[in-house]
Design a protein around this motif. Structure first.
Motif, PDB file in Angstrom:
ATOM      1  N   LEU A 144      31.257 -57.889  65.006  1.00 24.04           N
ATOM      2  CA  LEU A 144      30.059 -58.644  64.621  1.00 24.04           C
ATOM      3  C   LEU A 144      29.550 -59.513  65.762  1.00 24.04           C
ATOM      4  O   LEU A 144      28.341 -59.600  66.005  1.00 24.04           O
ATOM      5  CB  LEU A 144      30.348 -59.506  63.391  1.00 24.04           C
ATOM      6  CG  LEU A 144      30.472 -58.765  62.062  1.00 24.04           C
ATOM      7  CD1 LEU A 144      30.913 -59.727  60.960  1.00 24.04           C
ATOM      8  CD2 LEU A 144      29.160 -58.104  61.690  1.00 24.04           C
ATOM      9  N   CYS A 145      30.473 -60.174  66.466  1.00 19.84           N
ATOM     10  CA  CYS A 145      30.063 -61.012  67.604  1.00 19.84           C
ATOM     11  C   CYS A 145      29.437 -60.168  68.702  1.00 19.84           C
ATOM     12  O   CYS A 145      28.411 -60.543  69.274  1.00 19.84           O
ATOM     13  CB  CYS A 145      31.251 -61.793  68.146  1.00 19.84           C
ATOM     14  SG  CYS A 145      31.797 -63.106  67.049  1.00 19.84           S
ATOM     15  N   LEU A 146      30.032 -59.041  68.998  1.00 14.43           N
ATOM     16  CA  LEU A 146      29.489 -58.156  70.018  1.00 14.43           C
ATOM     17  C   LEU A 146      28.111 -57.641  69.603  1.00 14.43           C
ATOM     18  O   LEU A 146      27.172 -57.652  70.399  1.00 14.43           O
ATOM     19  CB  LEU A 146      30.444 -56.989  70.263  1.00 14.43           C
ATOM     20  CG  LEU A 146      30.061 -56.024  71.370  1.00 14.43           C
ATOM     21  CD1 LEU A 146      30.049 -56.756  72.715  1.00 14.43           C
ATOM     22  CD2 LEU A 146      31.056 -54.879  71.430  1.00 14.43           C
ATOM     23  N   GLY A 147      27.989 -57.211  68.370  1.00 12.83           N
ATOM     24  CA  GLY A 147      26.692 -56.739  67.869  1.00 12.83           C
ATOM     25  C   GLY A 147      25.653 -57.846  67.858  1.00 12.83           C
ATOM     26  O   GLY A 147      24.502 -57.643  68.252  1.00 12.83           O
ATOM     27  N   GLY A 148      26.059 -59.036  67.412  1.00 12.88           N
ATOM     28  CA  GLY A 148      25.131 -60.173  67.395  1.00 12.88           C
ATOM     29  C   GLY A 148      24.694 -60.562  68.794  1.00 12.88           C
ATOM     30  O   GLY A 148      23.526 -60.892  69.023  1.00 12.88           O
ATOM     31  N   GLY A 149      25.621 -60.524  69.733  1.00 15.37           N
ATOM     32  CA  GLY A 149      25.268 -60.832  71.124  1.00 15.37           C
ATOM     33  C   GLY A 149      24.280 -59.829  71.684  1.00 15.37           C
ATOM     34  O   GLY A 149      23.333 -60.189  72.376  1.00 15.37           O
ATOM     35  N   LEU A 150      24.480 -58.569  71.377  1.00  7.99           N
ATOM     36  CA  LEU A 150      23.574 -57.521  71.844  1.00  7.99           C
ATOM     37  C   LEU A 150      22.188 -57.692  71.236  1.00  7.99           C
ATOM     38  O   LEU A 150      21.179 -57.612  71.937  1.00  7.99           O
ATOM     39  CB  LEU A 150      24.144 -56.136  71.512  1.00  7.99           C
ATOM     40  CG  LEU A 150      23.315 -54.948  71.963  1.00  7.99           C
ATOM     41  CD1 LEU A 150      23.207 -54.941  73.487  1.00  7.99           C
ATOM     42  CD2 LEU A 150      23.944 -53.658  71.483  1.00  7.99           C
ATOM     43  N   VAL A 151      22.126 -57.934  69.946  1.00  2.00           N
ATOM     44  CA  VAL A 151      20.834 -58.151  69.277  1.00  2.00           C
ATOM     45  C   VAL A 151      20.148 -59.396  69.852  1.00  2.00           C
ATOM     46  O   VAL A 151      18.948 -59.385  70.130  1.00  2.00           O
ATOM     47  CB  VAL A 151      21.020 -58.278  67.746  1.00  2.00           C
ATOM     48  CG1 VAL A 151      19.757 -58.780  67.082  1.00  2.00           C
ATOM     49  CG2 VAL A 151      21.422 -56.931  67.164  1.00  2.00           C
ATOM     50  N   GLY A 152      20.921 -60.467  70.060  1.00  7.10           N
ATOM     51  CA  GLY A 152      20.358 -61.687  70.642  1.00  7.10           C
ATOM     52  C   GLY A 152      19.788 -61.442  72.026  1.00  7.10           C
ATOM     53  O   GLY A 152      18.704 -61.914  72.359  1.00  7.10           O
ATOM     54  N   TYR A 153      20.515 -60.685  72.843  1.00  6.09           N
ATOM     55  CA  TYR A 153      20.027 -60.375  74.185  1.00  6.09           C
ATOM     56  C   TYR A 153      18.736 -59.569  74.122  1.00  6.09           C
ATOM     57  O   TYR A 153      17.781 -59.849  74.855  1.00  6.09           O
ATOM     58  CB  TYR A 153      21.085 -59.604  74.973  1.00  6.09           C
ATOM     59  CG  TYR A 153      20.551 -59.067  76.278  1.00  6.09           C
ATOM     60  CD1 TYR A 153      20.372 -59.907  77.370  1.00  6.09           C
ATOM     61  CD2 TYR A 153      20.195 -57.729  76.404  1.00  6.09           C
ATOM     62  CE1 TYR A 153      19.856 -59.424  78.555  1.00  6.09           C
ATOM     63  CE2 TYR A 153      19.678 -57.243  77.582  1.00  6.09           C
ATOM     64  CZ  TYR A 153      19.512 -58.089  78.664  1.00  6.09           C
ATOM     65  OH  TYR A 153      18.995 -57.611  79.825  1.00  6.09           O
ATOM     66  N   TYR A 213      15.893 -61.825  73.024  1.00  5.27           N
ATOM     67  CA  TYR A 213      15.548 -62.746  74.112  1.00  5.27           C
ATOM     68  C   TYR A 213      14.767 -62.013  75.199  1.00  5.27           C
ATOM     69  O   TYR A 213      13.752 -62.510  75.697  1.00  5.27           O
ATOM     70  CB  TYR A 213      16.819 -63.361  74.696  1.00  5.27           C
ATOM     71  CG  TYR A 213      16.565 -64.189  75.918  1.00  5.27           C
ATOM     72  CD1 TYR A 213      16.079 -65.491  75.811  1.00  5.27           C
ATOM     73  CD2 TYR A 213      16.794 -63.683  77.195  1.00  5.27           C
ATOM     74  CE1 TYR A 213      15.835 -66.259  76.926  1.00  5.27           C
ATOM     75  CE2 TYR A 213      16.548 -64.446  78.319  1.00  5.27           C
ATOM     76  CZ  TYR A 213      16.070 -65.727  78.181  1.00  5.27           C
ATOM     77  OH  TYR A 213      15.824 -66.475  79.296  1.00  5.27           O
ATOM     78  N   ASP A 214      15.245 -60.819  75.551  1.00  5.14           N
ATOM     79  CA  ASP A 214      14.575 -60.041  76.593  1.00  5.14           C
ATOM     80  C   ASP A 214      13.155 -59.693  76.179  1.00  5.14           C
ATOM     81  O   ASP A 214      12.222 -59.803  76.976  1.00  5.14           O
ATOM     82  CB  ASP A 214      15.372 -58.772  76.885  1.00  5.14           C
ATOM     83  CG  ASP A 214      14.796 -57.994  78.053  1.00  5.14           C
ATOM     84  OD1 ASP A 214      14.603 -58.598  79.128  1.00  5.14           O
ATOM     85  OD2 ASP A 214      14.532 -56.789  77.896  1.00  5.14           O
ATOM     86  N   LYS A 215      12.978 -59.299  74.930  1.00  4.36           N
ATOM     87  CA  LYS A 215      11.642 -58.950  74.450  1.00  4.36           C
ATOM     88  C   LYS A 215      10.726 -60.174  74.416  1.00  4.36           C
ATOM     89  O   LYS A 215       9.550 -60.091  74.748  1.00  4.36           O
ATOM     90  CB  LYS A 215      11.725 -58.322  73.062  1.00  4.36           C
ATOM     91  CG  LYS A 215      10.386 -57.880  72.537  1.00  4.36           C
ATOM     92  CD  LYS A 215      10.496 -57.164  71.225  1.00  4.36           C
ATOM     93  CE  LYS A 215       9.111 -56.858  70.718  1.00  4.36           C
ATOM     94  NZ  LYS A 215       8.928 -55.529  70.297  1.00  4.36           N
ATOM     95  N   ALA A 216      11.276 -61.321  74.031  1.00  7.79           N
ATOM     96  CA  ALA A 216      10.467 -62.539  73.932  1.00  7.79           C
ATOM     97  C   ALA A 216      10.084 -63.092  75.302  1.00  7.79           C
ATOM     98  O   ALA A 216       9.034 -63.716  75.443  1.00  7.79           O
ATOM     99  CB  ALA A 216      11.218 -63.599  73.131  1.00  7.79           C
ATOM    100  N   THR A 217      10.915 -62.897  76.306  1.00 12.48           N
ATOM    101  CA  THR A 217      10.648 -63.491  77.611  1.00 12.48           C
ATOM    102  C   THR A 217      10.020 -62.532  78.615  1.00 12.48           C
ATOM    103  O   THR A 217       9.543 -62.977  79.654  1.00 12.48           O
ATOM    104  CB  THR A 217      11.943 -64.055  78.223  1.00 12.48           C
ATOM    105  OG1 THR A 217      12.899 -63.007  78.337  1.00 12.48           O
ATOM    106  CG2 THR A 217      12.489 -65.194  77.378  1.00 12.48           C
ATOM    107  N   THR A 218      10.029 -61.255  78.337  1.00 13.41           N
ATOM    108  CA  THR A 218       9.405 -60.298  79.250  1.00 13.41           C
ATOM    109  C   THR A 218       7.902 -60.378  79.090  1.00 13.41           C
ATOM    110  O   THR A 218       7.382 -60.250  77.986  1.00 13.41           O
ATOM    111  CB  THR A 218       9.893 -58.864  78.946  1.00 13.41           C
ATOM    112  OG1 THR A 218      11.298 -58.830  79.083  1.00 13.41           O
ATOM    113  CG2 THR A 218       9.256 -57.861  79.875  1.00 13.41           C
ATOM    114  N   PRO A 219       7.194 -60.616  80.187  1.00 12.45           N
ATOM    115  CA  PRO A 219       5.741 -60.714  80.080  1.00 12.45           C
ATOM    116  C   PRO A 219       5.123 -59.380  79.672  1.00 12.45           C
ATOM    117  O   PRO A 219       5.567 -58.321  80.108  1.00 12.45           O
ATOM    118  CB  PRO A 219       5.296 -61.132  81.477  1.00 12.45           C
ATOM    119  CG  PRO A 219       6.442 -60.872  82.367  1.00 12.45           C
ATOM    120  CD  PRO A 219       7.674 -60.798  81.532  1.00 12.45           C
ATOM    121  N   ASP A 220       4.099 -59.468  78.843  1.00 14.68           N
ATOM    122  CA  ASP A 220       3.416 -58.263  78.369  1.00 14.68           C
ATOM    123  C   ASP A 220       2.351 -57.871  79.388  1.00 14.68           C
ATOM    124  O   ASP A 220       1.362 -58.563  79.578  1.00 14.68           O
ATOM    125  CB  ASP A 220       2.786 -58.525  76.994  1.00 14.68           C
ATOM    126  CG  ASP A 220       2.197 -57.265  76.383  1.00 14.68           C
ATOM    127  OD1 ASP A 220       2.300 -56.183  76.993  1.00 14.68           O
ATOM    128  OD2 ASP A 220       1.625 -57.366  75.280  1.00 14.68           O
TER     129      ASP A 220
END
Length: 185
Positions: A52-61, A64-71
């Motif tokens: 669960l921690c590994l999956g949650g970390g992957l989803v969080g990453y 985060y990547d989608k939110a911070t990558t400029p469109d």
């Protein structure tokens, strides 16, 4: 009784019963293994938590990547995001994420922003910048984006507005980037 005379007797050594210590040990029942139910449960719980921690970390990453990558998916999107970062947020670091690498021609827009700062200080007001619909004239890997910028300020209780037409040249490499900006008279 003694053996008859003249007969030969073969002597066979006497066989002894082996001592008990040399005898094979009696088969003892196998010891019962202690129950390890608690250990098994703990291993399963720890494994589940790790997954669960590994999956949650992957989803969080990924989020985060989608939110911070400029469109920069389209020419108008790149220009809109560049204008927001450069003129509204006044964040040069973020604005540079939308600029072409190498040689650019954005001097006129730099001058415009400097003039806006100077007017704000001169009149003691804040100027807001807005824009309407962006019009695109696109070829294969280059696009011209036209937009009207509207500058609004409140000076001495009077609302003042100025409108300027601008054109931006964008190019597609891996994504769309702003390469030049010029005021259209």
């Amino acid at each position: 009784m003694p053996p008859p005379a003249g007969s030969q007797v073969s002597r066979v050594p006497a066989q002894r019963t082996p001592p008990e210590e040399l005898a094979p040990p009696a088969v003892a029942p196998a010891p019962q293994r202690p129950r390890r139910r608690l250990r098994t449960v703990l291993i399963v719980v720890a494994g589940t938590l790790a997954a669960l921690c590994l999956g949650g970390g992957l989803v969080g990453y990924l989020l985060y990547d989608k939110a911070t990558t400029p469109d920069r998916s389209a020419p108008d999107v790149a220009v809109d995001n560049y204008l927001r970062a450069f003129l509204v947020d006044r964040n040069d670091v973020r604005a540079n994420l939308f600029v072409c690498e190498g040689k650019t021609d954005l001097d006129q827009l730099d001058l415009l922003r400097s003039e806006l700062f100077a007017r704000q200080e001169q009149f003691g007001t804040t100027m807001s910048v807005t824009w309407g619909m962006l019009q695109i004239d696109q070829t294969d890997r280059e696009a011209e984006v036209r937009v009207d910028l509207t500058f609004t300020a409140q000076v001495d209780g009077i609302r003042q507005t100025d409108r300027q037409s601008w054109k931006f040249i964008t190019r597609l490499s891996d994504d769309w980037r702003v390469c030049s900006a010029a005021r259209v008279d």
